[in-house]
Design a protein around this motif. Structure first.
Motif, short mmCIF file in Angstrom:
data_model
loop_
_atom_site.label_atom_id
_atom_site.label_comp_id
_atom_site.label_asym_id
_atom_site.label_seq_id
_atom_site.Cartn_x
_atom_site.Cartn_y
_atom_site.Cartn_z
N VAL A 165 -102.87 -91.31 70.23
CA VAL A 165 -103.88 -91.37 69.17
C VAL A 165 -103.50 -92.41 68.13
O VAL A 165 -104.35 -93.13 67.61
CB VAL A 165 -104.03 -89.98 68.50
N ALA A 166 -102.20 -92.51 67.83
CA ALA A 166 -101.74 -93.42 66.77
C ALA A 166 -101.90 -94.88 67.17
O ALA A 166 -101.93 -95.22 68.35
CB ALA A 166 -100.27 -93.12 66.47
N THR A 167 -102.03 -95.74 66.14
CA THR A 167 -102.04 -97.18 66.40
C THR A 167 -100.64 -97.62 66.81
O THR A 167 -99.67 -96.87 66.69
CB THR A 167 -102.47 -97.94 65.14
N GLU A 168 -100.53 -98.86 67.29
CA GLU A 168 -99.24 -99.35 67.77
C GLU A 168 -98.15 -99.27 66.71
O GLU A 168 -97.07 -98.72 66.95
CB GLU A 168 -99.40 -100.80 68.25
N ILE A 169 -98.41 -99.83 65.54
CA ILE A 169 -97.38 -99.85 64.51
C ILE A 169 -97.09 -98.45 63.98
O ILE A 169 -95.94 -98.11 63.65
CB ILE A 169 -97.78 -100.80 63.35
N THR A 170 -98.12 -97.59 63.91
CA THR A 170 -97.92 -96.21 63.47
C THR A 170 -97.05 -95.46 64.46
O THR A 170 -96.18 -94.67 64.06
CB THR A 170 -99.27 -95.49 63.31
N LEU A 171 -97.26 -95.69 65.74
CA LEU A 171 -96.45 -95.06 66.78
C LEU A 171 -94.99 -95.50 66.64
O LEU A 171 -94.08 -94.67 66.73
CB LEU A 171 -96.97 -95.42 68.17
N TYR A 172 -94.78 -96.80 66.41
CA TYR A 172 -93.41 -97.29 66.26
C TYR A 172 -92.74 -96.67 65.04
O TYR A 172 -91.57 -96.26 65.10
CB TYR A 172 -93.38 -98.81 66.14
N ILE A 173 -93.46 -96.59 63.94
CA ILE A 173 -92.91 -95.99 62.72
C ILE A 173 -92.55 -94.53 62.96
O ILE A 173 -91.49 -94.05 62.52
CB ILE A 173 -93.91 -96.12 61.55
N LYS A 174 -93.40 -93.81 63.69
CA LYS A 174 -93.13 -92.41 64.02
C LYS A 174 -91.85 -92.28 64.83
O LYS A 174 -90.99 -91.45 64.54
CB LYS A 174 -94.31 -91.83 64.79
N ILE A 175 -91.72 -93.13 65.84
CA ILE A 175 -90.53 -93.10 66.69
C ILE A 175 -89.28 -93.41 65.86
O ILE A 175 -88.25 -92.75 65.99
CB ILE A 175 -90.66 -94.11 67.85
N THR A 176 -89.38 -94.43 65.00
CA THR A 176 -88.24 -94.85 64.19
C THR A 176 -87.78 -93.74 63.25
O THR A 176 -86.58 -93.47 63.13
CB THR A 176 -88.60 -96.10 63.36
N ILE A 177 -88.75 -93.10 62.60
CA ILE A 177 -88.40 -92.02 61.65
C ILE A 177 -87.73 -90.86 62.37
O ILE A 177 -86.69 -90.35 61.93
CB ILE A 177 -89.67 -91.55 60.90
N ILE A 178 -88.31 -90.45 63.50
CA ILE A 178 -87.74 -89.32 64.25
C ILE A 178 -86.34 -89.66 64.76
O ILE A 178 -85.40 -88.86 64.63
CB ILE A 178 -88.66 -88.94 65.43
N TYR A 179 -86.19 -90.85 65.32
CA TYR A 179 -84.88 -91.26 65.85
C TYR A 179 -83.85 -91.36 64.73
O TYR A 179 -82.71 -90.89 64.87
CB TYR A 179 -85.01 -92.59 66.57
N ALA A 180 -84.23 -91.95 63.59
CA ALA A 180 -83.31 -92.10 62.47
C ALA A 180 -82.88 -90.75 61.91
O ALA A 180 -81.70 -90.53 61.62
CB ALA A 180 -83.96 -92.94 61.37
N VAL A 181 -83.84 -89.84 61.77
CA VAL A 181 -83.52 -88.50 61.25
C VAL A 181 -82.55 -87.78 62.18
O VAL A 181 -81.57 -87.17 61.73
CB VAL A 181 -84.81 -87.67 61.07
N ILE A 182 -82.80 -87.86 63.48
CA ILE A 182 -81.92 -87.19 64.45
C ILE A 182 -80.51 -87.79 64.40
O ILE A 182 -79.51 -87.06 64.36
CB ILE A 182 -82.50 -87.28 65.87
N VAL A 183 -80.41 -89.13 64.39
CA VAL A 183 -79.10 -89.79 64.38
C VAL A 183 -78.33 -89.45 63.11
O VAL A 183 -77.15 -89.07 63.17
CB VAL A 183 -79.27 -91.32 64.50
N ILE A 184 -78.98 -89.55 61.97
CA ILE A 184 -78.31 -89.30 60.69
C ILE A 184 -77.95 -87.83 60.53
O ILE A 184 -76.85 -87.48 60.08
CB ILE A 184 -79.19 -89.78 59.52
N CYS A 185 -78.87 -86.94 60.92
CA CYS A 185 -78.60 -85.50 60.82
C CYS A 185 -77.43 -85.10 61.73
O CYS A 185 -76.60 -84.26 61.34
CB CYS A 185 -79.84 -84.69 61.19
N LYS A 186 -77.36 -85.70 62.93
CA LYS A 186 -76.24 -85.42 63.83
C LYS A 186 -74.92 -85.81 63.18
O LYS A 186 -73.93 -85.07 63.24
CB LYS A 186 -76.40 -86.17 65.15
#
Length: 218
Positions: free
Chosen positions: A90-111
């Motif tokens: 559903v998301a646009t290309e850049i929105t999808l990338y931002i979503k992936i980046t935020i989720i990945y960053a949160v997981i890496v930093i939280c770990k």
């Protein structure tokens, strides 16, 4: 004569993103050229780990810049998954990338934060700091390795699904080799606390990536 509409996908934001990644690489080299040179030889020798593990903390500017590069590069590689496998989102290309980046960053930093907290609670800061530096250094290097692949996949040659999957499998194997080499080095400590080690693997090395996949795919 019939005209055929050609769909042209804009890559402007991808170009800007890749320039930012290259800029982060240049900043890392500018911060410490000698250290950067040792870092780029990480898979050929252990000089970087031996030289910079003790005197430098994981939160140093050099590591922070490379961690940002890892997050940007790995997130872009994950974003390409949706294009290669032609998944409808559903998301646009850049929105999808931002979503992936935020989720990945949160997981890496939280770990990282959770592992540091566990180390403090059980008074094992020394071995955990060594492990985190070792693991993050190699994963930062994997982020650098993925950068040229991302550039080729975006501008030159879109890979087939088989090629993408083979690359993913090779990256997983490479990551496992890195982790196993550290575990073998500290096998006495691990065997003395085998139950907690297995619990750690399930909770902090396996589960977060299933969570990452679920959050991105939804």
């Amino acid at each position: 004569m019939e005209y055929i509409t050609r769909e042209i996908v804009s890559t402007n934001w991808l170009t800007i993103l890749l320039l930012i990644c290259l800029g982060l690489l240049a900043i890392a080299k500018g911060l410490n050229a000698l250290r950067f040179s040792d870092f780029m030889m990480l898979f050929s020798n252990n000089k970087y780990i031996i030289s910079y593990q003790k005197p430098n903390k994981l939160s140093s500017p050099f590591n922070a810049v490379l961690l940002l590069l890892q997050i940007a590069s790995v997130s872009l590689f994950l974003y390409l998954y949706f294009d290669i496998f032609e998944l409808q989102v559903v998301a646009t290309e850049i929105t999808l990338y931002i979503k992936i980046t935020i989720i990945y960053a949160v997981i890496v930093i939280c770990k990282l934060l959770i592992e540091k907290i566990i180390a403090t609670i059980f008074s094992i800061d020394g071995i955990v700091d060594e492990y985190l530096f070792y693991k993050v250094s190699y994963r930062n290097f994997l982020g650098v390795i993925l950068l040229p692949f991302n550039i080729v996949f975006i501008y030159a040659l879109q890979p087939t699904r088989i090629v993408y999957l083979i690359l993913v499998i090779l990256l997983i194997i490479l990551n496992l080799v890195v982790l196993v080499s550290f575990y073998r080095k500290n096998e006495n400590i691990i065997f003395n606390h085998l139950f907690y080690f297995i619990l750690y693997l399930c909770a902090l090395e396996i589960a977060p990536y299933f969570i990452l996949y679920k959050l991105i795919s939804n």
